[in-house]
Design a protein around this motif. Sequence first.
Motif, mmCIF file in Angstrom:
data_model
loop_
_atom_site.group_PDB
_atom_site.id
_atom_site.type_symbol
_atom_site.label_atom_id
_atom_site.label_comp_id
_atom_site.label_asym_id
_atom_site.label_seq_id
_atom_site.Cartn_x
_atom_site.Cartn_y
_atom_site.Cartn_z
ATOM 1 N N CYS B 153 0.827 -1.214 0.000
ATOM 2 C CA CYS B 153 0.000 0.000 0.000
ATOM 3 C C CYS B 153 0.859 1.260 0.000
ATOM 4 O O CYS B 153 1.746 1.415 0.834
ATOM 5 C CB CYS B 153 -0.911 0.001 1.226
ATOM 6 S SG CYS B 153 -1.850 1.531 1.395
ATOM 7 N N PRO B 154 0.607 2.175 -0.964
ATOM 8 C CA PRO B 154 1.400 3.406 -1.017
ATOM 9 C C PRO B 154 1.175 4.326 0.185
ATOM 10 O O PRO B 154 1.998 5.198 0.444
ATOM 11 C CB PRO B 154 0.921 4.097 -2.299
ATOM 12 C CG PRO B 154 0.023 3.157 -2.985
ATOM 13 C CD PRO B 154 -0.375 2.088 -2.046
ATOM 14 N N ILE B 160 -3.765 0.920 5.345
ATOM 15 C CA ILE B 160 -3.913 -0.427 5.888
ATOM 16 C C ILE B 160 -3.006 -0.523 7.111
ATOM 17 O O ILE B 160 -1.827 -0.161 7.037
ATOM 18 C CB ILE B 160 -3.495 -1.540 4.907
ATOM 19 C CG1 ILE B 160 -4.261 -1.418 3.591
ATOM 20 C CG2 ILE B 160 -3.760 -2.917 5.514
ATOM 21 C CD1 ILE B 160 -4.009 -2.563 2.636
ATOM 22 N N CYS B 184 -7.537 5.616 2.816
ATOM 23 C CA CYS B 184 -7.457 4.812 1.588
ATOM 24 C C CYS B 184 -7.872 5.650 0.380
ATOM 25 O O CYS B 184 -8.925 6.274 0.377
ATOM 26 C CB CYS B 184 -8.356 3.588 1.723
ATOM 27 S SG CYS B 184 -8.505 2.676 0.190
ATOM 28 N N THR B 185 -7.036 5.669 -0.681
ATOM 29 C CA THR B 185 -7.353 6.436 -1.886
ATOM 30 C C THR B 185 -8.119 5.609 -2.917
ATOM 31 O O THR B 185 -8.614 6.137 -3.890
ATOM 32 C CB THR B 185 -6.074 6.932 -2.585
ATOM 33 O OG1 THR B 185 -5.327 5.785 -2.988
ATOM 34 C CG2 THR B 185 -5.235 7.801 -1.675
ATOM 35 N N GLY B 186 -8.135 4.285 -2.720
ATOM 36 C CA GLY B 186 -8.779 3.426 -3.707
ATOM 37 C C GLY B 186 -7.901 3.154 -4.908
ATOM 38 O O GLY B 186 -8.403 2.798 -5.980
ATOM 39 N N CYS B 187 -6.590 3.270 -4.758
ATOM 40 C CA CYS B 187 -5.697 3.088 -5.911
ATOM 41 C C CYS B 187 -5.685 1.658 -6.417
ATOM 42 O O CYS B 187 -5.411 1.417 -7.590
ATOM 43 C CB CYS B 187 -4.289 3.520 -5.538
ATOM 44 S SG CYS B 187 -3.508 2.397 -4.348
ATOM 45 N N GLY B 188 -5.934 0.702 -5.525
ATOM 46 C CA GLY B 188 -6.031 -0.681 -5.967
ATOM 47 C C GLY B 188 -4.717 -1.429 -6.022
ATOM 48 O O GLY B 188 -4.674 -2.569 -6.495
ATOM 49 N N CYS B 190 -3.202 -2.714 -3.586
ATOM 50 C CA CYS B 190 -3.390 -3.883 -2.721
ATOM 51 C C CYS B 190 -4.139 -4.996 -3.450
ATOM 52 O O CYS B 190 -3.764 -6.160 -3.381
ATOM 53 C CB CYS B 190 -4.161 -3.475 -1.469
ATOM 54 S SG CYS B 190 -5.695 -2.607 -1.840
HETATM 55 S S1 SF4 Z 1 -6.547 0.978 -2.330
HETATM 56 FE FE1 SF4 Z 1 -5.271 -0.450 -1.131
HETATM 57 S S2 SF4 Z 1 -3.217 0.138 -1.684
HETATM 58 FE FE2 SF4 Z 1 -4.499 1.846 -2.318
HETATM 59 S S3 SF4 Z 1 -4.533 3.238 -0.582
HETATM 60 FE FE3 SF4 Z 1 -6.283 1.882 -0.318
HETATM 61 S S4 SF4 Z 1 -5.536 0.232 0.959
HETATM 62 FE FE4 SF4 Z 1 -3.733 1.271 0.159
#
Ligand code: SF4
Lengths: 327, 256
Positions: B153-154, B160, B184-188, B190
Motif C-alpha cells: 500500500c502506497p 492499511i 485509503c485512496t482506492g488506488c487498488g 493492494c
Molecule cells: S486501495 Fe489499497 S493500496 Fe491503495 S490506498 Fe487503499 S488500501 Fe492502500
Amino acid sequence: MSTLESGNGGVRLGPNGRPVRPFVMPKRFTGKLWVWRYTILRRITEIGVLLLFFGTVHWGWTLFGQRILVGNLSASTLLDTVPLADPFATLQILFTGHVLQPEVLLGAAIVLVFYALLGGRVWCAWVCPVALVTDLSSWLRRRFGISPGVSISRSVRYWALGVALVLSTLTGVAAFEWVSPISMFHRELLFGAGLGWMAVAGIFVFDLFVVRDGWCGHLCPLGAFYGVVGEVALLRIRFDAPTCTHCGECAKVCPEPHVLNLKKAAEAGMIRSGECTNCGRCVVVCPEDTLSFDLRFLIRKHNLQSSSAALADSSSTVQAANQGTSS
Amino acid sequence: MSSSKTASARRLFLAKLGQSAAMAATGGLLWGFMVEQQVHAAHNVIRPPGAEDADGFYAKCIKCGQCVRDCPYDTLRLAPAGMRIPIGTPYFVPREIPCYMCPDIPCKAACPTGALNPKLTKIDDARMGLAVIDMEHCLSWQGLRCEVCYRECPIQGKAIIVKNYPRKLSKHGMFVPVVQAEYCTGCGVCEKACPTEKAAIRVVQPELVEGKIGEHYRLGWKDPGRLTEEFKPYAPPSQRQEGPSGLDYLNREDEL
Ligand code: SF4
Ligand code: SF4
Ligand code: SF4
Ligand code: SF4
Ligand code: SF4
C-alpha cells in the motif's frame, strides 16, 4: 419554362438559351481522377484525421518534438499546446449547468471559428467518420437502384438538436454525447472496440434500405448544429447563374439536393443554405462550370465579372441570338 | 373568404407544429431513458483520481480520453459501448493495472474539462474507491503471515494497518490487515498485489459499503466533551436543542 425545345435538331435549350448538355464521365483515367478530385481529397482528410490521432499514440508521431494530436474528435490537444473541442458537445455540457475549465471552452471556440470560416457542415463532408459509412450506403443505393424508401422531414434534425439541449438540462449530462453513434465510432476506432459498431451498422442499414440519406440528411443533430454554423460561413459554393442551363446534374449527386434550388441560388449568387456540406460533388459534375468554391464576400464581385465576360464573348455566337429572343 | 383560408392554414400549421412537438417529446422521453440507463450502467466503476460524481464528473467528462493517453502506466481505459460501464468514460480495473498514484497526477493535468477535479493537488487526497477485505478468504485472517497488501500500500501504515487478533485455543494471535477508510485512496495496488486466486481485498465505490452512524449516537469515550456539555435531561423544552436527539427523546418528560 425552365427548358425550351428548339427547332435545331431537337437540342434542349436552357433558360439562358444555351443547349443543355449532360454530364459525361471522361473516358481517360486522368479525366476521371479530375472528376473525383474532391471525393479523393475528402477521403484523405477523413481518414487522415483519424490516422493523426492513431499514429500519435500508437506509433509515437511527433512534429517539432510535440505529440501531433492526442484525444479524439470530442476533444483533443494539437502539438501538446492547442486545445480543440467539439463545440456541440461543449454546448450540451454547458446546458447541464456545470462550469467548465477554460481549456475546453477555448478549444470549442477554436473549432467553431474554424468551421465558421470553412463552411459549417464542411465537418460533415470532410471530417466526420460516419460520412464514410453513409456515403457508402448512398453509393450502394445508386449502384443497385434501391428505392428511396420512407420519406421523413429533413427538419427532424433541428428538433433533435433542440431535444438534445433540453435533455442535457433535464438529465444533467450531455444528452447527445451519451448516445451519439458518431462519438462511439471514432472513440472505438481510437480507444478499442466495443459494441459501438452496432450503432454505426444500424445507420448503414437505415440509410441503405429505410430512408435515403436518412441519418446525415434528416436526423443527425450534430449535422444540424453545423448547418446552423454554415448559415454564416465564409466558404460557400458560388453559383454563376447566366451559365446555368438547368440540366439538373448537380441535384442528382447532392446529398442535400433541396439546397440546389436554382432560383434561390441565382438570386443569391451562391448556395446559401447551411445544409450544404461543401462536399464539392456538384462542382465536379456541372458541365457548364457554373458552380465553384468561393468566399462569401467575393462571390458578388466574381459573378459580376463572369457575366460581363460572358456578354463580351457572346456577340458572335448563336447563344447571343437566343439570349436576345428570350430576354 | 381569404380570412377563413388563412385561418384554416393557421390551424393546419398549428396542428402540424403540435404534432411535431409531440413527436419530439416522445423521442425525447425514449432518448432520456437511454441516457439514464447509460449513466447508471454500473455502480462499481473505479474511476481516475478526482472523478467524483458529486462534482459532476459524468456531466463534465467529454469522453476525450486524454487522461487515458497521459497515464504513464496505461492504467486507464475509455469504456466502449456495451460494457455495462457508463459509455465513453475513463475507468480502470485495479486487479489488472492499478493506479500508481503519480505525485503530479498527469491524468488530471490532461483533462481539459475539469471532470477530473483541478482542485485535487495532492494524490493522497484522491478517493477513487475504498479497499475492503474479505475476511473469509484473506490469508492473514486464516492465521497465515501474508500482509502483502499492507506492505504494498502506497499509504503504508495508514490506509492499511496490521492488528493483532486473538485466536481461539492458541496462545498465538493472528496479524490481520485492516483498512482505514479515512486514508485509503482506492488506488487498488493492494488488490493487484493480493496473492489469493481471486483478490481477497477489493476496491469498491465507498457508497456501496460505507454506512453512517447517525448524529444521535454519542460515543462518549471518543468524544467525551460532547456528552457532558450537551446532555441536559431536565432542561425545559424551550432550552432543548433543535432536532431529535436520541437521549433527549428517551428522557422527554412531557411524553411519558
Ligand atoms: S486501495 Fe489499497 S493500496 Fe491503495 S490506498 Fe487503499 S488500501 Fe492502500
Ligand atoms: S450529418 Fe452527422 S453523422 Fe452525418 S456527416 Fe454530419 S455530423 Fe457526421
Ligand atoms: S495518478 Fe498516475 S497512475 Fe493513477 S491514473 Fe493518474 S496517471 Fe495513471
Ligand atoms: S480527460 Fe477528462 S474529459 Fe477527457 S475522458 Fe478523461 S476525464 Fe473525461
Ligand atoms: S494481500 Fe490479500 S491475502 Fe494477503 S493479507 Fe492482504 S488481503 Fe489478505
